[in-house]
Write a protein that holds these residues in place. Sequence first.
Motif, PDB file in Angstrom:
ATOM      1  N   ARG A  53     -65.777  -5.236  37.223  1.00 14.36           N
ATOM      2  CA  ARG A  53     -66.286  -3.537  37.312  1.00 14.36           C
ATOM      3  C   ARG A  53     -67.233  -3.409  38.308  1.00 14.36           C
ATOM      4  O   ARG A  53     -67.620  -2.393  39.139  1.00 14.36           O
ATOM      5  N   SER A  54     -68.481  -4.089  38.255  1.00 12.88           N
ATOM      6  CA  SER A  54     -69.807  -4.121  39.284  1.00 12.88           C
ATOM      7  C   SER A  54     -69.568  -4.064  40.485  1.00 12.88           C
ATOM      8  O   SER A  54     -69.607  -3.272  41.279  1.00 12.88           O
ATOM      9  N   THR A  55     -68.506  -4.999  40.838  1.00  9.25           N
ATOM     10  CA  THR A  55     -67.779  -4.647  42.537  1.00  9.25           C
ATOM     11  C   THR A  55     -67.196  -3.638  43.249  1.00  9.25           C
ATOM     12  O   THR A  55     -67.367  -2.811  43.909  1.00  9.25           O
ATOM     13  N   LEU A  56     -65.999  -3.581  41.524  1.00  8.84           N
ATOM     14  CA  LEU A  56     -65.069  -2.068  42.067  1.00  8.84           C
ATOM     15  C   LEU A  56     -66.407  -0.967  42.185  1.00  8.84           C
ATOM     16  O   LEU A  56     -65.517   0.023  43.042  1.00  8.84           O
ATOM     17  N   THR A  57     -66.816  -0.509  41.506  1.00  2.00           N
ATOM     18  CA  THR A  57     -68.100   0.515  41.259  1.00  2.00           C
ATOM     19  C   THR A  57     -68.725   0.753  42.603  1.00  2.00           C
ATOM     20  O   THR A  57     -69.258   1.955  43.377  1.00  2.00           O
ATOM     21  N   VAL A  58     -68.784  -0.640  42.977  1.00  2.00           N
ATOM     22  CA  VAL A  58     -69.807  -0.843  44.674  1.00  2.00           C
ATOM     23  C   VAL A  58     -68.824  -0.175  45.362  1.00  2.00           C
ATOM     24  O   VAL A  58     -69.391   0.962  46.577  1.00  2.00           O
TER      25      VAL A  58
END
Length: 490
Positions: free
Chosen positions: A358-363
């Motif tokens: 989730r963190s990576t895809l948000t970036v």
Amino acid sequence: MIDDEDLEQRVQRLLSQAMHAYRGNGRAGSLLEEASVRLAEPLRLAVAGPPGTGKSTLVNALIGDDVAPAVPAGGAVTFASYQDGPEPRAWWYADGRNVHEVAMVRTTPGLRLSTSSGDDDRADGVRRAVVEWPSRALRRTRIVDTLGRLAEGGGGAAAQRVFREADAVLYLTTHLDESDLNFLWAGRGLRGPSVFPVHTIVVLARSDATSGGRADAMITARQVARRRRRDPRVGALCQDVVATSPLIGQAARTLREEEFRALSNLAAWPRGDLDPYLLSADRFTSADARLGVPAEQRDHLLRRLGLGGVRLAVTLVRTGCSGRGELSERLQEYSGLKELQTSVAEFFTARRATLKARSTLTVLDQLLRTEPPPGRGEHLAEIELLMAEVHPFRELRLLSALRAGRVDLPQETAAEARRLLGGAGTSVGERLGLPPEASPDDIWSEAYAAAERWRRQRPGATAAERRAAEVVLRSCDMILAWMTESAHLQ
């Protein structure tokens, strides 16, 4: 069914494609490189909230040692990160690129880092310290203490910076008012992967002081937490609300033998003689009090446990806690620390791959929308396709709703739903309630039977119950699809 390894590989592929698309863009390349490094790290769990809510105290309670806050001798720090290591060491980030190891000394409270006065300014205003500390609690989770202005409640850039720094957040507050809800809203994006608020737990801190610090303070605080969990506005912004006393939790995790002896000496006094001194801090620490424990030691106990904690500890010793370990366990239960640890394990630690994805895809999503490269549509479509397959986001939201009572299922049905959703463990066997030695045929039969049960709609089911059944059925179908794929590969 996407397992953790497959999910990480697919997200890493998206990162690699984005790096190729943004070649020549220094800022974007730096963001993507950092995201790639973070993807392979342990889960980053930030502890945030307004000043005075006990953030560093809770960090110590979670780690099980008195290490926070870690601050430089010559200035302030924005983020202090604690990670597991073979021996205590510390690093200081003087700017966006350079990092150097620094000496540290243990103080009361926390650690003091020996940085020079000119080392603590970064162009983006963010100052970071990294502390390596041997701790079992840090083997799978890196805990980030937020200090300075970033610790304050409210929305805006400061709150967004906290959520960008972490994969999951424990947000401490005493009342959960509008400024706190604004802070939580800042962590919930308006589109893309960040709209899933699966990465925040609210901690009602200093719960031992509820109702004036009476003996039933924690009971009252837990009732408040249950009510707030059921509030749709709160439930839309976090996974759970837990009442906790960081002060008593830290004292319980780090209780020393000499402290237990002092509490035992106090408990040995007749109740009628001791209780008047437990009515106020001034009376308890008075030099004139003749309680068999020196005033200096009583003052130490007061700072460690608070007056309510001292009362509780004395009562527990009187009613059967005969050793330091037993008293530590009982204090941890009372403080709400164990309930918080269970919630963190269920919603965060067990879902490390999902939260880091989730963190990576948000970036990626935010970068593609704000600085679109050629072929942006193709990259966004791939993100949306992957997000559609990352069913664990919906599992986490339903687990939260079931725990809070926002979705009300019959008791046995709710228990099965939580298990199938991964609330008791995310492996196939744990979801189906089967032993590790279960055969593929047994797994298939149980998964098929579960899917058929959830495919049948209960008469009179509400819309919320029907939506919940669809999520659970999807979990069952994904297990069956995974079994089918595994059989074809053999």
